[in-house]
Design a protein around this motif. Structure first.
Motif, PDB file in Angstrom:
ATOM      1  N   GLU A  46      13.898 -15.357  41.797  1.00 35.80           N
ATOM      2  CA  GLU A  46      14.917 -15.048  40.592  1.00 35.80           C
ATOM      3  C   GLU A  46      13.913 -15.054  39.175  1.00 35.80           C
ATOM      4  O   GLU A  46      14.541 -14.901  38.017  1.00 35.80           O
ATOM      5  N   PHE A  51      12.561 -10.242  38.480  1.00 36.90           N
ATOM      6  CA  PHE A  51      14.082  -9.815  38.449  1.00 36.90           C
ATOM      7  C   PHE A  51      14.427  -9.796  37.146  1.00 36.90           C
ATOM      8  O   PHE A  51      14.632 -10.858  36.433  1.00 36.90           O
ATOM      9  N   HIS A  53      17.520  -9.082  35.517  1.00 38.28           N
ATOM     10  CA  HIS A  53      18.903  -8.950  35.922  1.00 38.28           C
ATOM     11  C   HIS A  53      19.771  -8.129  35.113  1.00 38.28           C
ATOM     12  O   HIS A  53      20.601  -7.493  35.469  1.00 38.28           O
ATOM     13  N   VAL A  74      20.096 -14.258  43.346  1.00 35.94           N
ATOM     14  CA  VAL A  74      20.122 -12.923  42.925  1.00 35.94           C
ATOM     15  C   VAL A  74      21.630 -12.464  42.892  1.00 35.94           C
ATOM     16  O   VAL A  74      22.211 -11.917  42.112  1.00 35.94           O
ATOM     17  N   LYS A  77      23.659 -14.066  39.995  1.00 39.15           N
ATOM     18  CA  LYS A  77      23.492 -13.677  38.771  1.00 39.15           C
ATOM     19  C   LYS A  77      24.223 -12.275  38.665  1.00 39.15           C
ATOM     20  O   LYS A  77      24.593 -12.144  37.487  1.00 39.15           O
ATOM     21  N   LEU A  78      24.145 -11.543  39.694  1.00 36.42           N
ATOM     22  CA  LEU A  78      24.481 -10.218  39.401  1.00 36.42           C
ATOM     23  C   LEU A  78      26.142 -10.042  39.957  1.00 36.42           C
ATOM     24  O   LEU A  78      26.746  -9.168  39.595  1.00 36.42           O
TER      25      LEU A  78
END
Length: 211
Positions: A46, A51, A53, A74, A77-78
């Protein structure tokens, strides 16, 4: 399989008209170009230099076919994006648009006891190329091409040399290089070659190599 090096830890792999991208982060100015048109993105962990995002959220919105894989952080967060963002763990194996992916390792290398140690996944692609993320994790399988991190707050030259001696790859390509000057990169290459008898390939951003 063709590998294209981008700045820092990001690489793209192409085979039979399909392309996957690993670790497009905020230290990679070309990250948007690398991701555009890719079938999938693999994220090792992360941290922002691996990354981005914000970039990937926009890319997922723009391309309904794009898929993103990485550790649980990941996905958190996404968001799931209809199942197109998937959390992985060590031991996972799967096919991906003509590529095979095997997941190895679990944790980021230690920076300092006061800094949290996040999940970190290494990816073995097509049973030949290994991207370790931010860890000198040794996969218990043969590795033909190793992508070797050479700079960062967690790296140490002696540990990198021992890593190469243990993994014994046929070819080594530098990644995670932005904290080294050109002189530092050349010095690292010379020292590692002297300690391991393995030549470190330095690819400038945008250059490709056939594997």
């Amino acid at each position: 399989m063709k590998l294209t090096k981008y700045a820092h830890a990001c690489v793209a792999l192409e085979k039979n008209g399909s392309r996957i991208v690993l670790d497009p982060g905020t230290f990679t100015p070309e990250a948007k170009d690398a991701v555009t048109g890719a079938a999938a993105v693999l994220i090792s962990h992360e941290h922002f230099d691996h990354f981005d995002h914000t970039l990937l959220a926009a890319a997922l919105d723009a391309d309904p076919e794009l898929r993103v894989f990485g550790p649980r952080a990941v996905l958190d967060k996404l968001g799931g994006h209809g199942g197109r963002v998937r959390a992985l763990a060590a031991g996972d194996t799967f096919g991906l648009d003509g590529f095979t992916v095997a997941v190895h390792g679990e944790r980021h290398a230690t920076i300092h006891a006061d800094i949290p140690c996040v999940d970190n996944l290494g990816y073995l692609i097509n049973e030949t190329l290994f991207h370790p993320g931010d860890a000198y994790f040794v996969p218990q399988v043969p590795v033909d091409t190793l992508l070797l991190p050479t700079s960062g707050p967690w790296t140490k030259l002696g540990e990198a040399a021992e890593y190469l001696r243990t993994v014994k790859p046929q070819q080594v390509i530098q990644i995670h290089e932005l904290m080294l000057s050109d002189l530092g990169q050349a010095s690292t290459r010379t020292i590692l070659a002297g300690l391991t008898d393995i030549e470190l390939t330095l690819l400038p951003p945008g250059q490709s190599i056939d594997l």
